[in-house]
Design a protein around this motif. Structure first.
Motif, PDB file in Angstrom:
ATOM      1  N   PRO A 167      -4.889  -6.557  -2.538  1.00  0.00           N
ATOM      2  CA  PRO A 167      -3.887  -6.496  -3.618  1.00  0.00           C
ATOM      3  C   PRO A 167      -4.507  -6.247  -4.985  1.00  0.00           C
ATOM      4  CG  PRO A 167      -3.436  -8.343  -2.152  1.00  0.00           C
ATOM      5  CD  PRO A 167      -4.781  -7.806  -1.766  1.00  0.00           C
ATOM      6  N   VAL A 168      -5.617  -6.930  -5.269  1.00  0.00           N
ATOM      7  CA  VAL A 168      -6.295  -6.723  -6.552  1.00  0.00           C
ATOM      8  C   VAL A 168      -6.831  -5.307  -6.647  1.00  0.00           C
ATOM      9  CG1 VAL A 168      -8.189  -7.498  -8.021  1.00  0.00           C
ATOM     10  CG2 VAL A 168      -6.903  -9.162  -6.671  1.00  0.00           C
ATOM     11  N   LEU A 169      -7.395  -4.824  -5.541  1.00  0.00           N
ATOM     12  CA  LEU A 169      -7.991  -3.486  -5.530  1.00  0.00           C
ATOM     13  C   LEU A 169      -6.942  -2.413  -5.786  1.00  0.00           C
ATOM     14  CD1 LEU A 169     -10.536  -1.773  -5.003  1.00  0.00           C
ATOM     15  CD2 LEU A 169      -9.901  -1.746  -2.583  1.00  0.00           C
ATOM     16  N   ILE A 170      -5.799  -2.491  -5.106  1.00  0.00           N
ATOM     17  CA  ILE A 170      -4.801  -1.426  -5.278  1.00  0.00           C
ATOM     18  C   ILE A 170      -4.167  -1.484  -6.670  1.00  0.00           C
ATOM     19  CG2 ILE A 170      -4.325  -1.296  -2.813  1.00  0.00           C
ATOM     20  CD1 ILE A 170      -1.767  -2.795  -3.271  1.00  0.00           C
ATOM     21  N   ARG A 171      -4.109  -2.682  -7.260  1.00  0.00           N
ATOM     22  CA  ARG A 171      -3.610  -2.754  -8.640  1.00  0.00           C
ATOM     23  C   ARG A 171      -4.625  -2.160  -9.604  1.00  0.00           C
ATOM     24  NH1 ARG A 171      -1.419  -7.876  -7.037  1.00  0.00           N
ATOM     25  NH2 ARG A 171      -3.296  -8.923  -7.786  1.00  0.00           N
ATOM     26  N   MET A 172      -5.901  -2.454  -9.389  1.00  0.00           N
ATOM     27  CA  MET A 172      -6.949  -1.902 -10.256  1.00  0.00           C
ATOM     28  C   MET A 172      -6.998  -0.379 -10.162  1.00  0.00           C
ATOM     29  SD  MET A 172     -10.075  -4.597  -9.650  1.00  0.00           S
ATOM     30  CE  MET A 172     -11.224  -3.439 -10.408  1.00  0.00           C
ATOM     31  N   ARG A 179      -9.683   7.500  -4.924  1.00  0.00           N
ATOM     32  CA  ARG A 179      -9.312   6.088  -4.902  1.00  0.00           C
ATOM     33  C   ARG A 179      -8.507   5.749  -3.654  1.00  0.00           C
ATOM     34  NH1 ARG A 179      -4.525   5.736  -9.504  1.00  0.00           N
ATOM     35  NH2 ARG A 179      -3.394   7.611  -8.841  1.00  0.00           N
ATOM     36  N   GLU A 180      -7.667   6.692  -3.191  1.00  0.00           N
ATOM     37  CA  GLU A 180      -6.905   6.466  -1.967  1.00  0.00           C
ATOM     38  C   GLU A 180      -7.818   6.480  -0.756  1.00  0.00           C
ATOM     39  OE1 GLU A 180      -2.537   8.347  -2.831  1.00  0.00           O
ATOM     40  OE2 GLU A 180      -4.191   9.768  -2.672  1.00  0.00           O
ATOM     41  N   VAL A 181      -8.782   7.379  -0.762  1.00  0.00           N
ATOM     42  CA  VAL A 181      -9.744   7.456   0.341  1.00  0.00           C
ATOM     43  C   VAL A 181     -10.553   6.170   0.428  1.00  0.00           C
ATOM     44  CG1 VAL A 181     -11.763   8.679   1.232  1.00  0.00           C
ATOM     45  CG2 VAL A 181      -9.875   9.964   0.217  1.00  0.00           C
ATOM     46  N   LEU A 230       0.830  -1.198   0.000  1.00  0.00           N
ATOM     47  CA  LEU A 230       0.000   0.000   0.000  1.00  0.00           C
ATOM     48  C   LEU A 230       0.866   1.250   0.000  1.00  0.00           C
ATOM     49  CD1 LEU A 230      -2.930  -0.737   2.499  1.00  0.00           C
ATOM     50  CD2 LEU A 230      -3.125  -0.278   0.068  1.00  0.00           C
ATOM     51  N   PRO A 231       0.393   2.348  -0.598  1.00  0.00           N
ATOM     52  CA  PRO A 231       1.146   3.605  -0.540  1.00  0.00           C
ATOM     53  C   PRO A 231       1.459   3.998   0.897  1.00  0.00           C
ATOM     54  CG  PRO A 231      -0.624   3.779  -2.136  1.00  0.00           C
ATOM     55  CD  PRO A 231      -0.804   2.462  -1.446  1.00  0.00           C
ATOM     56  N   ARG A 232       2.612   4.609   1.093  1.00  0.00           N
ATOM     57  CA  ARG A 232       3.116   4.884   2.436  1.00  0.00           C
ATOM     58  C   ARG A 232       2.151   5.742   3.250  1.00  0.00           C
ATOM     59  NH1 ARG A 232       6.157   2.509   6.123  1.00  0.00           N
ATOM     60  NH2 ARG A 232       5.489   3.751   7.880  1.00  0.00           N
ATOM     61  N   ARG A 233       1.523   6.743   2.639  1.00  0.00           N
ATOM     62  CA  ARG A 233       0.643   7.621   3.412  1.00  0.00           C
ATOM     63  C   ARG A 233      -0.571   6.862   3.929  1.00  0.00           C
ATOM     64  NH1 ARG A 233      -2.537  13.190   1.616  1.00  0.00           N
ATOM     65  NH2 ARG A 233      -3.150  13.779   3.750  1.00  0.00           N
ATOM     66  N   TRP A 274     -11.845   0.864   2.900  1.00  0.00           N
ATOM     67  CA  TRP A 274     -11.955  -0.584   2.725  1.00  0.00           C
ATOM     68  C   TRP A 274     -11.040  -1.345   3.683  1.00  0.00           C
ATOM     69  CZ3 TRP A 274     -15.375  -3.631   0.683  1.00  0.00           C
ATOM     70  CH2 TRP A 274     -15.059  -4.942   0.332  1.00  0.00           C
ATOM     71  N   THR A 275      -9.995  -0.679   4.157  1.00  0.00           N
ATOM     72  CA  THR A 275      -8.984  -1.357   4.969  1.00  0.00           C
ATOM     73  C   THR A 275      -9.256  -1.119   6.455  1.00  0.00           C
ATOM     74  OG1 THR A 275      -7.456  -0.786   3.192  1.00  0.00           O
ATOM     75  CG2 THR A 275      -6.509  -1.805   5.131  1.00  0.00           C
TER      76      THR A 275
END
Length: 540
Positions: free
Chosen positions: A410-415, A353-355, A145-148, A360-361
């Protein structure tokens, strides 16, 4: 004889659990699935095997044995700069979202779960409202996941336990009819939990930090570092404040100060030992979650139909995820507005998308299950069924958030195009340039002052440093390993001075906020390895 047999049984169970952790964690790495998910599923499957030893989850063991060191390790690894930068959104998630979740679950339970009323729903909401620092950190980091996003999730999960603890206290009081809470009383209690816990943790950190100045022995330092989280937690709980926040405060403080009181060899020993310890404890925790299914089903067996239970579990998990997403979306817009308008910070607003990924997490873990099990057996007249249903629903939420959300992330962050960058972070690259330039400048100035005829040693080291600097500046990893040690004592002395210049420059970059603690720790480890190698000091 009975005592010996009991100890033998405990040893057998612990050995079995450790074998399971090692085996299934290795499998998880091979199939590239976050190991918490594999361990939970493995525990679920194994729990139904015949003659499998039953390992009940004792809440006291979770809160007193597992929780302090794992929270301490998470707090130690957290970047203080990033925590401050995201303080507003972390606060709104750690405190506001817990309250929103508790009230939302209470409303849903009262209207849609016939076996629960508003009071029981409030208690259920308090049990599942807090995200799990262990689960969030373990899964979020392993999938890139992105660091932020990771920083926000870590900060939220480390802080929201105080709010969840208060909500749990209020919920048990309401359902038992022991007291009727007031808004003012609850707010004062929350303030005491938060600030009392932080103050206790800082005091313990300051005392231990002072004592560390007189210690430079790896095994002793390891024992002291293990004492700190337990001392902070027990002191916080004894003072009726938040033991969790006491551990978090002491962990952040000790992490910042460790650059001053740990020698390179000791830091390498302690960090390696803690990596192994946290992996082992994390693994045991996730296996234990899976092993609890038979106990959960036995408690609820015969009181509700199987179809009803499945429906309750699925719908409730969906509602809990939806509550988080509904809260998260406006929170990020509000925090960005506050920082720009009132605090005059020029912050970059997170993309939708980051929000959504943050929403989701919302992993739940062993803390939610331990909180559910810690609810008194009879929470009011004729309410034992209520407690069993709360435990079952908490277990369902843990499975859904860990397994479903963990596997889809993993699928979500790639999409969404949020997969982590595998190259060197730009901030780390710039830090390396600054540190290497400082070392080159130091060597050039020292060469001018040299009166021992060691110009060729300085020239050789300057050449090596410039080679590393060129490699970093060119965007490649280059030769970032330590420089080969010279056999001469004078060469070693010159090189150690250069390494100390690198270290001082690196710490000053961290202290001025130009780099985060994560970048410092990465580069600090390289300096530690280099310095111990040149000194001929054994690392282990």
């Amino acid at each position: 004889m009975e005592v010996g047999s009991s100890l033998h049984a405990v040893e057998t169970v612990i050995l079995l659990l450790l074998v399971l952790v090692a085996g299934f964690a290795a499998m998880a790495r091979r199939i590239k699935v976050p190991y918490p998910i594999v361990l939970v599923l493995a525990g679920l499957i194994i729990s139904f095997l015949p003659r499998m030893p039953r390992v009940p989850l004792d809440p006291d063991v979770v809160f007193v044995v597992f929780l302090p060191p794992l929270l301490y390790a998470s707090a130690w690894a957290m970047s203080w700069r990033e925590f401050r930068r995201n303080a507003i959104v972390i606060g709104l998630l750690a405190f506001g979202l817990v309250g929103f979740t508790v009230w939302g679950v209470a409303f849903f339970s009262d209207h849609f779960i016939t076996a629960l009323d508003w009071k029981a729903g409030f208690l259920l909401g308090a049990v599942v409202a807090t995200t799990d620092a262990i689960a969030a950190t373990s899964i979020a980091k392993s999938i890139g996941l992105p660091r932020r996003i990771v920083d926000i999730l870590e900060g939220e999960s480390l802080l929201n336990d105080a709010t969840g603890l208060l909500a749990l206290e209020i919920g048990i009081g309401i359902i038992q009819g022991s007291h009727t809470p007031t808004l003012g009383g609850g707010f004062l209690r929350l303030l005491y939990l938060v600030f009392g816990g932080i103050l206790i943790g800082l005091l313990i950190g300051i005392v231990i930090g002072w004592l560390e100045k007189f210690i430079d022995d790896g095994p002793v330092e390891l024992v002291v570092s293990l004492v700190v989280p337990y001392a902070a937690y027990l002191a916080g709980e004894h003072a009726k404040a938040s033991g969790v926040l006491a551990v978090v405060a002491s962990g952040i403080y000790m992490s910042r100060k460790s650059t001053e009181f740990f020698s390179p060899a000791v830091r390498l020993q302690v960090n390696a030992a803690w990596d192994a310890l946290t992996f082992m404890l994390n693994g045991l925790v996730f296996v234990l979650i899976g092993l609890q299914l038979p106990y959960v089903l036995n408690g609820i067996h015969g009181k509700f139909g199987r179809g009803t239970l499945i429906c309750y579990g699925i719908v409730f998990s969906v509602v809990l995820i939806a509550l988080r997403i509904v809260w998260v979306i406006p929170v990020f817009k509000f925090s960005a507005y506050v920082e720009r308008r009132w605090m005059k910070h020029n912050v970059e607003e997170m993309q939708p998308r980051e929000v959504f990924v943050v929403g989701w997490t919302g992993m739940r873990g062993v803390l939610a299950l331990a909180a559910a099990i810690s609810v008194p057996e009879i929470v009011g007249a004729g309410r034992s069924e209520t407690r069993n249903l709360i435990v079952f629903l908490a277990f369902c939420v843990i499975l859904v958030t860990l397994v479903l959300q963990g596997l889809t992330l993993p699928v979500l962050i790639r999409m969404l195009g949020l997969a982590g960058n595998t190259g060197m972070d730009p901030e780390e690259k710039e830090a390396r340039r600054i540190v290497l330039r400082a070392a080159v400048h130091h060597l050039e100035e020292a060469r001018k002052r040299d009166k021992n005829g060691d110009e060729h040693l300085y020239d050789d080291l300057i050449h090596r440093y410039r080679h590393k600097l060129a490699a970093v500046g060119g965007g490649a990893d280059g030769d970032l390993e330590a420089i080969d040690t010279a056999t001469m004592t004078r060469s070693r002395s010159i090189l150690e001075d250069a390494l100390q210049t690198e270290r001082r420059t690196l710490i000053s970059l961290r202290d001025s906020g130009r780099i985060g603690d994560d970048v410092l720790r990465t580069m600090e480890r390289e300096l530690d390895l280099a310095e111990t190698r040149y000194q001929g000091t054994p690392i282990v």
